[in-house]
Design a protein around this motif. Structure first.
Motif, PDB file in Angstrom:
ATOM      1  N   LEU A 167      -0.859  -5.822 -18.396  1.00 15.58           N
ATOM      2  CA  LEU A 167      -0.675  -6.567 -17.148  1.00 15.58           C
ATOM      3  C   LEU A 167       0.032  -7.891 -17.408  1.00 15.58           C
ATOM      4  O   LEU A 167       0.929  -8.291 -16.664  1.00 15.58           O
ATOM      5  CB  LEU A 167      -2.019  -6.805 -16.460  1.00 15.58           C
ATOM      6  CG  LEU A 167      -2.664  -5.602 -15.791  1.00 15.58           C
ATOM      7  CD1 LEU A 167      -4.098  -5.907 -15.404  1.00 15.58           C
ATOM      8  CD2 LEU A 167      -1.866  -5.163 -14.578  1.00 15.58           C
ATOM      9  N   ILE A 184       1.715 -10.025 -14.467  1.00 20.35           N
ATOM     10  CA  ILE A 184       0.575 -10.148 -13.559  1.00 20.35           C
ATOM     11  C   ILE A 184      -0.504 -10.955 -14.259  1.00 20.35           C
ATOM     12  O   ILE A 184      -0.911 -10.633 -15.371  1.00 20.35           O
ATOM     13  CB  ILE A 184       0.043  -8.764 -13.142  1.00 20.35           C
ATOM     14  CG1 ILE A 184       1.117  -8.014 -12.350  1.00 20.35           C
ATOM     15  CG2 ILE A 184      -1.243  -8.901 -12.329  1.00 20.35           C
ATOM     16  CD1 ILE A 184       0.750  -6.590 -11.997  1.00 20.35           C
ATOM     17  N   CYS A 238      -3.961 -12.051 -15.315  1.00 17.63           N
ATOM     18  CA  CYS A 238      -5.218 -11.326 -15.411  1.00 17.63           C
ATOM     19  C   CYS A 238      -6.186 -12.090 -16.309  1.00 17.63           C
ATOM     20  O   CYS A 238      -5.801 -12.994 -17.039  1.00 17.63           O
ATOM     21  CB  CYS A 238      -5.001  -9.916 -15.926  1.00 17.63           C
ATOM     22  SG  CYS A 238      -4.381  -9.831 -17.593  1.00 17.63           S
ATOM     23  N   ILE A 294      -7.740  -9.582 -11.840  1.00 20.73           N
ATOM     24  CA  ILE A 294      -6.310  -9.846 -11.705  1.00 20.73           C
ATOM     25  C   ILE A 294      -6.090 -10.766 -10.517  1.00 20.73           C
ATOM     26  O   ILE A 294      -6.813 -10.724  -9.526  1.00 20.73           O
ATOM     27  CB  ILE A 294      -5.488  -8.554 -11.530  1.00 20.73           C
ATOM     28  CG1 ILE A 294      -5.884  -7.801 -10.263  1.00 20.73           C
ATOM     29  CG2 ILE A 294      -5.603  -7.671 -12.744  1.00 20.73           C
ATOM     30  CD1 ILE A 294      -4.890  -6.734  -9.872  1.00 20.73           C
ATOM     31  N   ARG A 339      -0.512  -5.412  -4.497  1.00 19.57           N
ATOM     32  CA  ARG A 339      -1.670  -4.836  -5.183  1.00 19.57           C
ATOM     33  C   ARG A 339      -1.398  -3.472  -5.816  1.00 19.57           C
ATOM     34  O   ARG A 339      -1.937  -3.155  -6.855  1.00 19.57           O
ATOM     35  CB  ARG A 339      -2.869  -4.727  -4.242  1.00 19.57           C
ATOM     36  CG  ARG A 339      -3.569  -6.034  -4.019  1.00 19.57           C
ATOM     37  CD  ARG A 339      -4.870  -5.907  -3.271  1.00 19.57           C
ATOM     38  NE  ARG A 339      -4.764  -5.081  -2.083  1.00 19.57           N
ATOM     39  CZ  ARG A 339      -5.507  -3.982  -1.880  1.00 19.57           C
ATOM     40  NH1 ARG A 339      -6.395  -3.610  -2.756  1.00 19.57           N
ATOM     41  NH2 ARG A 339      -5.362  -3.276  -0.785  1.00 19.57           N
ATOM     42  N   VAL A 342      -0.054  -2.684  -9.774  1.00 13.98           N
ATOM     43  CA  VAL A 342      -0.864  -2.622 -10.996  1.00 13.98           C
ATOM     44  C   VAL A 342      -1.039  -1.203 -11.505  1.00 13.98           C
ATOM     45  O   VAL A 342      -1.336  -1.001 -12.680  1.00 13.98           O
ATOM     46  CB  VAL A 342      -2.257  -3.285 -10.823  1.00 13.98           C
ATOM     47  CG1 VAL A 342      -2.129  -4.731 -10.438  1.00 13.98           C
ATOM     48  CG2 VAL A 342      -3.113  -2.533  -9.838  1.00 13.98           C
TER      49      VAL A 342
END
Length: 154
Positions: A20, A25, A27, A56, A63, A66
């Motif tokens: 991630l 992203i 996290c 996250i 959304r 991921v």
């Protein structure tokens, strides 16, 4: 942006967090160090605090992105909606893992089932329900996360 909880395959928490991060992203996978013993040696290993959970921080519209990462099973849901974790709760987890001694949290005169707001220590300003109190540990339920913390005294 909100913090969400993704449910991962068993033992994939660190791999998912790494992937991630690589795709940009934000996290958080809280880790604790434990001493594991095998028949021939002992070793300190970092284990996830929450099995199969990674937090996250992502925009609601993004959304689904991921699921590009292998190992993510689904989002954790609470009351029919993806569970949203407040920034304060993430900070409580981070601060509690930084604390070297949490014995300063007092649980005197607290009964099982009481709803409390902790005033000192690593969990200050956190709402919880007391599930168990003993001489060696206590168990708190963090309502908004839907999880149980077992804290051992030093």
């Amino acid at each position: 942006m909100n913090w969400y909880v993704v449910y991962t395959k068993p033992k994939w928490e660190k791999k998912v967090a790494e992937k991630l991060t690589q795709i940009g992203i934000e996290c958080y996978c809280p880790l604790i160090t434990q001493v594991k013993q095998w028949s021939d040696r002992k070793k300190k290993v970092e284990m996830p605090l929450f099995n199969s959970y990674v937090f996250i921080q992502i925009e609601d519209a993004d959304r689904n992105s991921v699921f590009e990462v292998a190992g993510i099973v689904r989002y954790l849901f609470w009351l029919g909606k993806p569970a949203v974790v407040r920034d304060e709760e993430i900070n409580v987890i981070k601060n509690s893992l930084k604390a070297s001694n949490i014995a300063d949290i007092s649980v005197s005169q607290i009964q099982v089932g009481d709803k409390i707001k902790l005033e000192t220590g690593a969990f200050s300003n956190q709402n919880a329900i007391v599930q168990e109190v003993s001489k060696t540990h206590y168990i708190l339920v963090l309502e908004s996360l839907g999880c149980v913390l077992k804290i051992k005294y030093k």
